[in-house]
Design a protein around this motif. Structure first.
Motif, PDB file in Angstrom:
ATOM      1  N   ILE A  32       0.973  -1.228   0.143  1.00  0.00           N
ATOM      2  CA  ILE A  32      -0.155  -0.112   0.267  1.00  0.00           C
ATOM      3  C   ILE A  32       0.959   1.246  -0.101  1.00  0.00           C
ATOM      4  O   ILE A  32       2.014   1.265   0.775  1.00  0.00           O
ATOM      5  CB  ILE A  32      -0.885   0.199   1.324  1.00  0.00           C
ATOM      6  CG1 ILE A  32      -2.021   0.807   1.042  1.00  0.00           C
ATOM      7  CG2 ILE A  32      -0.104   0.152   2.554  1.00  0.00           C
ATOM      8  CD1 ILE A  32      -3.337   0.613   2.068  1.00  0.00           C
ATOM      9  N   SER A  33       0.374   2.454  -0.761  1.00  0.00           N
ATOM     10  CA  SER A  33       1.090   3.574  -0.890  1.00  0.00           C
ATOM     11  C   SER A  33       0.090   4.710  -0.128  1.00  0.00           C
ATOM     12  O   SER A  33      -1.002   4.775  -0.181  1.00  0.00           O
ATOM     13  CB  SER A  33       1.185   3.908  -2.234  1.00  0.00           C
ATOM     14  OG  SER A  33       2.340   3.124  -2.809  1.00  0.00           O
ATOM     15  N   ILE A  34       0.901   5.429   0.906  1.00  0.00           N
ATOM     16  CA  ILE A  34       0.135   6.730   1.460  1.00  0.00           C
ATOM     17  C   ILE A  34       0.241   7.695   0.756  1.00  0.00           C
ATOM     18  O   ILE A  34       1.369   8.228   0.538  1.00  0.00           O
ATOM     19  CB  ILE A  34       0.549   6.465   2.913  1.00  0.00           C
ATOM     20  CG1 ILE A  34       0.680   5.313   3.709  1.00  0.00           C
ATOM     21  CG2 ILE A  34      -0.059   7.807   3.884  1.00  0.00           C
ATOM     22  CD1 ILE A  34      -0.506   4.715   3.752  1.00  0.00           C
ATOM     23  N   THR A  35      -0.839   8.483   0.554  1.00  0.00           N
ATOM     24  CA  THR A  35      -0.757   9.851  -0.034  1.00  0.00           C
ATOM     25  C   THR A  35      -1.406  10.884   0.615  1.00  0.00           C
ATOM     26  O   THR A  35      -2.470  10.467   1.302  1.00  0.00           O
ATOM     27  CB  THR A  35      -0.994   9.618  -1.710  1.00  0.00           C
ATOM     28  OG1 THR A  35      -2.346   9.541  -1.751  1.00  0.00           O
ATOM     29  CG2 THR A  35      -0.430   8.656  -2.410  1.00  0.00           C
ATOM     30  N   PHE A  36      -1.149  12.135   0.643  1.00  0.00           N
ATOM     31  CA  PHE A  36      -1.886  13.205   1.226  1.00  0.00           C
ATOM     32  C   PHE A  36      -2.213  14.308   0.044  1.00  0.00           C
ATOM     33  O   PHE A  36      -1.395  14.641  -0.735  1.00  0.00           O
ATOM     34  CB  PHE A  36      -0.861  13.743   2.088  1.00  0.00           C
ATOM     35  CG  PHE A  36      -0.671  12.801   3.378  1.00  0.00           C
ATOM     36  CD1 PHE A  36      -1.871  13.100   4.434  1.00  0.00           C
ATOM     37  CD2 PHE A  36       0.149  12.216   3.605  1.00  0.00           C
ATOM     38  CE1 PHE A  36      -1.752  12.421   5.596  1.00  0.00           C
ATOM     39  CE2 PHE A  36       0.154  11.490   4.548  1.00  0.00           C
ATOM     40  CZ  PHE A  36      -0.489  11.363   5.925  1.00  0.00           C
ATOM     41  N   ASP A  37      -3.614  14.562   0.236  1.00  0.00           N
ATOM     42  CA  ASP A  37      -3.765  15.618  -0.857  1.00  0.00           C
ATOM     43  C   ASP A  37      -3.988  17.040   0.161  1.00  0.00           C
ATOM     44  O   ASP A  37      -3.812  16.797   1.314  1.00  0.00           O
ATOM     45  CB  ASP A  37      -5.271  15.598  -1.323  1.00  0.00           C
ATOM     46  CG  ASP A  37      -5.258  14.359  -2.473  1.00  0.00           C
ATOM     47  OD1 ASP A  37      -4.136  13.731  -2.756  1.00  0.00           O
ATOM     48  OD2 ASP A  37      -6.275  14.699  -3.295  1.00  0.00           O
ATOM     49  N   ASP A  38      -3.699  18.089  -0.782  1.00  0.00           N
ATOM     50  CA  ASP A  38      -4.016  19.353   0.056  1.00  0.00           C
ATOM     51  C   ASP A  38      -2.733  19.651   1.044  1.00  0.00           C
ATOM     52  O   ASP A  38      -3.011  19.926   2.172  1.00  0.00           O
ATOM     53  CB  ASP A  38      -5.285  19.585   0.622  1.00  0.00           C
ATOM     54  CG  ASP A  38      -6.212  19.211  -0.172  1.00  0.00           C
ATOM     55  OD1 ASP A  38      -6.089  19.314  -1.366  1.00  0.00           O
ATOM     56  OD2 ASP A  38      -7.624  19.385   0.228  1.00  0.00           O
ATOM     57  N   VAL A  39      -1.520  19.362   0.667  1.00  0.00           N
ATOM     58  CA  VAL A  39      -0.319  19.720   1.396  1.00  0.00           C
ATOM     59  C   VAL A  39      -0.323  21.317   1.112  1.00  0.00           C
ATOM     60  O   VAL A  39      -0.148  21.628  -0.111  1.00  0.00           O
ATOM     61  CB  VAL A  39       0.826  18.965   0.895  1.00  0.00           C
ATOM     62  CG1 VAL A  39       2.249  19.511   1.682  1.00  0.00           C
ATOM     63  CG2 VAL A  39       0.738  17.656   1.234  1.00  0.00           C
ATOM     64  N   PRO A  40      -0.006  22.165   1.846  1.00  0.00           N
ATOM     65  CA  PRO A  40       0.319  21.795   3.560  1.00  0.00           C
ATOM     66  C   PRO A  40      -1.223  21.815   4.235  1.00  0.00           C
ATOM     67  O   PRO A  40      -0.920  21.719   5.620  1.00  0.00           O
ATOM     68  CB  PRO A  40       1.045  23.205   3.845  1.00  0.00           C
ATOM     69  CG  PRO A  40       0.692  24.070   3.150  1.00  0.00           C
ATOM     70  CD  PRO A  40       0.133  23.723   1.710  1.00  0.00           C
ATOM     71  N   ILE A  41      -2.243  22.085   3.830  1.00  0.00           N
ATOM     72  CA  ILE A  41      -3.406  22.035   4.799  1.00  0.00           C
ATOM     73  C   ILE A  41      -4.666  21.959   3.812  1.00  0.00           C
ATOM     74  O   ILE A  41      -4.616  22.681   2.631  1.00  0.00           O
ATOM     75  CB  ILE A  41      -3.476  23.383   5.512  1.00  0.00           C
ATOM     76  CG1 ILE A  41      -4.664  23.239   6.690  1.00  0.00           C
ATOM     77  CG2 ILE A  41      -3.902  24.464   4.417  1.00  0.00           C
ATOM     78  CD1 ILE A  41      -4.307  22.194   7.559  1.00  0.00           C
ATOM     79  N   HIS A  42      -5.612  21.191   4.298  1.00  0.00           N
ATOM     80  CA  HIS A  42      -6.990  21.124   3.577  1.00  0.00           C
ATOM     81  C   HIS A  42      -7.628  22.351   3.759  1.00  0.00           C
ATOM     82  O   HIS A  42      -7.572  22.934   4.526  1.00  0.00           O
ATOM     83  CB  HIS A  42      -7.623  20.098   4.074  1.00  0.00           C
ATOM     84  CG  HIS A  42      -9.079  19.858   3.497  1.00  0.00           C
ATOM     85  ND1 HIS A  42      -9.155  19.486   2.143  1.00  0.00           N
ATOM     86  CD2 HIS A  42     -10.448  19.940   3.983  1.00  0.00           C
ATOM     87  CE1 HIS A  42     -10.538  19.517   1.675  1.00  0.00           C
ATOM     88  NE2 HIS A  42     -11.262  19.700   2.969  1.00  0.00           N
ATOM     89  N   GLY A  43      -8.212  23.095   2.418  1.00  0.00           N
ATOM     90  CA  GLY A  43      -8.583  24.388   2.606  1.00  0.00           C
ATOM     91  C   GLY A  43     -10.014  24.867   3.103  1.00  0.00           C
ATOM     92  O   GLY A  43     -10.415  25.962   2.358  1.00  0.00           O
ATOM     93  N   GLU A  44     -10.783  24.020   3.617  1.00  0.00           N
ATOM     94  CA  GLU A  44     -12.213  24.368   3.631  1.00  0.00           C
ATOM     95  C   GLU A  44     -12.319  25.630   4.806  1.00  0.00           C
ATOM     96  O   GLU A  44     -13.533  26.239   4.514  1.00  0.00           O
ATOM     97  CB  GLU A  44     -13.081  23.129   4.096  1.00  0.00           C
ATOM     98  CG  GLU A  44     -13.503  22.233   2.950  1.00  0.00           C
ATOM     99  CD  GLU A  44     -14.406  21.099   3.346  1.00  0.00           C
ATOM    100  OE1 GLU A  44     -15.333  20.982   3.010  1.00  0.00           O
ATOM    101  OE2 GLU A  44     -14.024  20.318   4.244  1.00  0.00           O
TER     102      GLU A  44
END
Ligand SMILES: [Zn+2]
Length: 322
Positions: A32-44
């Motif tokens: 499994i690969s771990i990915t993060f969207d919205d680096v450096p922060i999720h923008g809601e």
């Protein structure tokens, strides 16, 4: 019989009684690969510079603890007014050996943007990241909202445009609607309602398990051999406080972590899928493009209470009323 031989024998019996073809496959080990969207922060909603730093530092510390090299997809636009902080945060990701991909500058939907504007926004979103990467090249792209083109023609055009920029689109096979839980969690924390925040965190972790169970069952239905998965998470307070538990769960399910680059070498990720008008993960796309084996109505969703709490929390957080 030595312990090693006993283990080998039991694995052989297991393989014979379940999926013989899998026993001979190099993919037998779950990956499994771990990915993060919205680096450096999720923008809601707005997050202070101090919290931003704390969230990124905590995520990186947990990844280090689990010896994971992740991929982070960057939205430079979230910190367009604070380039020093953006550079510092991205440098921390790079310094720890993580890969930095592109997620557009402005978090655009490809379904609402013409191709040239979209590609220009991708290039704009690479400026600071490329400075941080130095001689490394940015190679991966994750489309915001998983919008890859509402028609087959639009999808083909996007893939072609990305190729010209030297970017490969990074699919997703597992996601857990983390942002839905994060807003009410963060709102309660900011209001010092710690036990109420913990309630959302517990619901989030339980929901993550039901989604993982579902995706594992779907994968078994769709593929004769296990495929390496790609998890999509977002950079937010909830994940900073929950990532350790999620990674521990994945390990207890038998997964080994590997880079996105390694996972994308599996031929399944080169297989084209039909276009969809909505953003959706690739297990759905593969199934709908081929055999239609899965009853997608059974895919677990967050409860309506959590969705309502998310909506309310976004309004409150953006008004700064807490
Ligand atoms: Zn995003």
């Amino acid at each position: 019989m030595s312990i090693l031989k006993m283990m080998t024998a039991s694995i052989a019996v297991y393989a014979c009684t379940t999926m013989t073809s899998v026993s001979a496959s190099p993919q037998y080990q779950k990956k499994i690969s771990i990915t993060f969207d919205d680096v450096p922060i999720h923008g809601e909603f707005a997050v202070s510079a101090e919290s931003l730093k704390q969230i990124n530092d905590k995520l990186l510390a947990i990844l280090k603890k689990h010896n994971i090299k992740a991929t982070g997809f960057v939205n430079e636009g979230h910190l367009k007014n604070n380039p020093e902080l953006l550079t510092s945060l991205l440098s921390a990701w790079k310094k720890q050996g993580h890969t930095l991909g592109n997620h557009t500058f402005s978090h655009l939907s490809y379904h609402q943007t013409d191709l040239n504007t979209y590609l220009a926004d991708i290039q704009k979103g690479a400026a600071t990241t490329q400075n941080v990467l130095g001689e490394q090249t940015q190679r991966f792209f994750r489309p915001p909202y998983l919008h890859t083109g509402a028609t087959n023609k639009a999808q083909h055009t996007l893939y072609h445009g990305l190729k010209k920029l030297g970017l490969t689109l990074a699919p997703v096979t597992m996601e857990n609607a983390d942002y839905v839980f994060d807003a009410p969690y963060t709102a309660k924390l900011r209001n010092k309602h710690v036990s109420a925040a913990e309630f959302y965190q517990q619901q989030y972790l339980a929901f993550t398990e039901t989604r993982l169970d579902f995706y594992e069952n779907v994968s078994t239905k769709l593929f004769a051999e296990p495929i390496p998965h790609i998890v999509m998470l977002h950079v937010n307070q909830l994940n900073a406080d929950s990532l350790d538990s999620i990674l521990t769960s994945l390990q207890s399910r038998g997964y080994q972590f590997q880079s996105l680059e390694s996972t994308l070498q599996n031929p399944i990720y080169s297989q084209p899928t039909q276009a969809f008008k909505f953003g959706i993960h690739w297990l759905f796309r593969w199934d709908k493009s081929q055999d239609n084996k899965v009853n997608w109505a059974t895919e677990p969703e967050p409860s309506s209470d959590v969705f309502n709490a998310h909506q309310q929390a976004i309004i409150t957080l953006n008004k700064g009323k807490l």
